[in-house]
Design a protein around this motif. Structure first.
Motif, short mmCIF file in Angstrom:
data_model
loop_
_atom_site.label_atom_id
_atom_site.label_comp_id
_atom_site.label_asym_id
_atom_site.label_seq_id
_atom_site.Cartn_x
_atom_site.Cartn_y
_atom_site.Cartn_z
N ALA A 155 -21.11 8.37 -4.78
CA ALA A 155 -21.19 9.10 -6.05
C ALA A 155 -20.04 10.09 -6.17
O ALA A 155 -19.45 10.24 -7.25
CB ALA A 155 -22.53 9.83 -6.15
N ALA A 156 -19.70 10.75 -5.07
CA ALA A 156 -18.59 11.71 -5.08
C ALA A 156 -17.28 10.99 -5.38
O ALA A 156 -16.44 11.49 -6.16
CB ALA A 156 -18.52 12.44 -3.76
N ARG A 200 -24.66 6.49 5.47
CA ARG A 200 -25.53 6.92 4.38
C ARG A 200 -25.79 8.42 4.46
O ARG A 200 -26.45 8.93 3.59
CB ARG A 200 -26.84 6.15 4.44
CG ARG A 200 -26.66 4.64 4.33
CD ARG A 200 -26.39 4.19 2.94
NE ARG A 200 -27.62 4.17 2.18
CZ ARG A 200 -27.73 3.70 0.97
NH1 ARG A 200 -26.67 3.22 0.37
NH2 ARG A 200 -28.87 3.70 0.32
N ARG A 254 -27.49 9.89 -10.37
CA ARG A 254 -26.96 9.06 -9.28
C ARG A 254 -27.50 7.64 -9.37
O ARG A 254 -28.05 7.10 -8.42
CB ARG A 254 -27.27 9.67 -7.91
CG ARG A 254 -26.32 10.80 -7.52
CD ARG A 254 -26.64 11.40 -6.19
NE ARG A 254 -27.01 10.42 -5.19
CZ ARG A 254 -27.70 10.70 -4.09
NH1 ARG A 254 -28.11 11.94 -3.87
NH2 ARG A 254 -27.98 9.75 -3.22
N PRO A 298 -25.42 5.90 -3.45
CA PRO A 298 -25.42 6.80 -2.29
C PRO A 298 -24.52 8.01 -2.54
O PRO A 298 -23.52 7.92 -3.28
CB PRO A 298 -24.85 5.92 -1.16
CG PRO A 298 -25.07 4.52 -1.62
CD PRO A 298 -24.95 4.55 -3.12
N SER A 299 -24.85 9.13 -1.95
CA SER A 299 -24.12 10.38 -2.21
C SER A 299 -22.62 10.29 -1.97
O SER A 299 -21.83 10.71 -2.82
CB SER A 299 -24.72 11.50 -1.34
OG SER A 299 -26.05 11.74 -1.70
N ARG A 327 -17.16 10.02 -9.04
CA ARG A 327 -16.95 11.17 -9.92
C ARG A 327 -15.45 11.46 -10.04
O ARG A 327 -14.91 11.65 -11.14
CB ARG A 327 -17.69 12.39 -9.39
CG ARG A 327 -17.69 13.59 -10.34
CD ARG A 327 -18.46 14.77 -9.74
NE ARG A 327 -19.85 14.43 -9.49
CZ ARG A 327 -20.81 14.48 -10.41
NH1 ARG A 327 -20.52 14.86 -11.65
NH2 ARG A 327 -22.05 14.18 -10.09
#
Length: 362
Positions: free
Chosen positions: A260-261, A362, A225, A256-257, A264
């Motif tokens: 990142a998704a 976040r 990440r 940040p998560s 992807r």
């Protein structure tokens, strides 16, 4: 018995002075290469000619003497010499400097002997530029370019001081720091759907525009990440160049998560080419920033943010990090600032209006 002679005048050890038929005095001396050089002007008195030789000898002894022809070199000649010396400049920097020499320095100073420029004339030039309607930033760039050219002559010993030093320049208007709230970031992203992920990435990672344009798929490490910032894509003179980051240092930036998704899914849809630029125009070509900036401004106007700059998305990330308690030095390293002062200027209390709303994002 021999006649007594009067007091003998001491023999001149440097140069010679002779009286001309015009009753003026001419001073001459030997240059280091043994050529004879005469003063460019004659003198009304012998004492003045003697003083010229004393000063010239002092210059030779101190190593500051220059052949007269070098002192007659023009600003235009020195400007070309300075441009030729910029071996380590990035392409955009070179294009900018060449433009400023061509548009501002050459028309006003190009044919002037560089030794003839005075500080008073530089002050007058500043006043003329302002009166002609030039922006403060334009005036500062123009004078700064002349100063760099003249500095080269100072370094070479042709000048003792730079006439641009201590010249008062117009103050730059404060651009202000305008971080966005998460809801404003989303409104902006939806107003420009083909670049929505670019806008979100800018706001939640703080990457510069050129860093985002130069980001390749292989630099996106979704397992760790992080984004690896190692190069940028810069446009200069109508050409695109791959160059190092602004501070010439690579860095890793956390993702940040939620972002990142999204990255992807986005990269999976793009295909598996690791060399592909992550963010491109819809046709897959690299982003030309001049064209994109027009679209960005139109989207900002559409969401009632007419004064928004793309760089404000980077400020948004800085203010977000400070609001969450990050240390300024950590922010400096993450954003790739050149100094902690830059970080403190951005992260002042006036730059933190998003502190009550960031946690949900976040």
């Amino acid at each position: 018995m021999a006649k007594a002679s009067g007091p003998q005048r001491p023999r001149r050890r440097f140069g010679r002075v002779r009286k001309l038929p015009s009753l003026r005095y001419q001073a001459g001396y030997l240059a280091p290469d043994s050529s004879v050089i005469y003063a460019e002007q004659t003198f009304p008195t012998k004492a003045m000619a003697d003083r010229f030789l004393v000063l010239t000898e002092a210059e030779m002894m101190s190593g500051t003497w220059m052949p007269p022809e070098r002192r007659r070199e023009t600003v235009g000649e020195w400007a070309q010499r300075w441009l030729a010396s910029g071996h380590g400049w990035k392409p955009k920097t070179r294009v900018d400097y060449e433009m400023r020499v061509r548009v501002y320095v050459e028309p006003r100073w190009g044919t002037r002997e560089i030794t003839s420029i005075t500080r008073a004339e530089v002050r007058d030039w500043v006043a003329e530029l302002i009166e002609d309607g030039s922006k403060p930033s334009t005036v500062r760039h123009a004078v700064g370019t002349l100063s760099r050219v003249v500095s080269l002559a100072v370094e070479d010993g042709v000048l003792n001081a730079n006439p641009c030093d201590r010249v008062r320049l117009p103050r730059l208007p404060s651009a202000g720091v305008r971080p966005l709230t998460p809801s404003e970031v989303e409104r902006l992203a939806k107003a420009l759907p083909e670049y929505a992920l670019l806008i979100r990435t800018a706001a939640w990672t703080g990457l510069r525009a050129a860093e985002l344009c130069g980001l390749r798929a292989k630099r996106v490490d979704l397992d760790r990440r992080v984004l690896e910032v190692t190069e940028t894509l810069s446009e200069a003179g109508g050409h695109l160049y791959v160059v190092p980051p602004k501070t010439y240092q690579s860095r890793s930036v956390p993702i940040p998560s939620p972002l990142a998704a999204q990255l992807r899914d986005y990269l999976a849809a793009q295909g598996g080419d690791p060399e592909r630029y992550v963010f491109t125009v819809p046709t897959g070509q690299p982003i030309r920033w001049r064209n994109f900036s027009k679209q960005f401004h139109a989207a900002a106007v559409a969401v009632n943010l007419p004064d928004l700059r793309f760089h404000d998305l980077r400020h948004t990330n800085a203010a977000l990090l400070i609001a969450e308690g990050a240390h300024p030095r950590s922010v400096m390293e993450r954003l790739g600032h050149s100094s902690i002062t830059v970080t403190f200027n951005i992260c002042s209390p006036a730059s933190r209006p998003i502190s009550r709303t960031v946690s949900a994002k976040r």
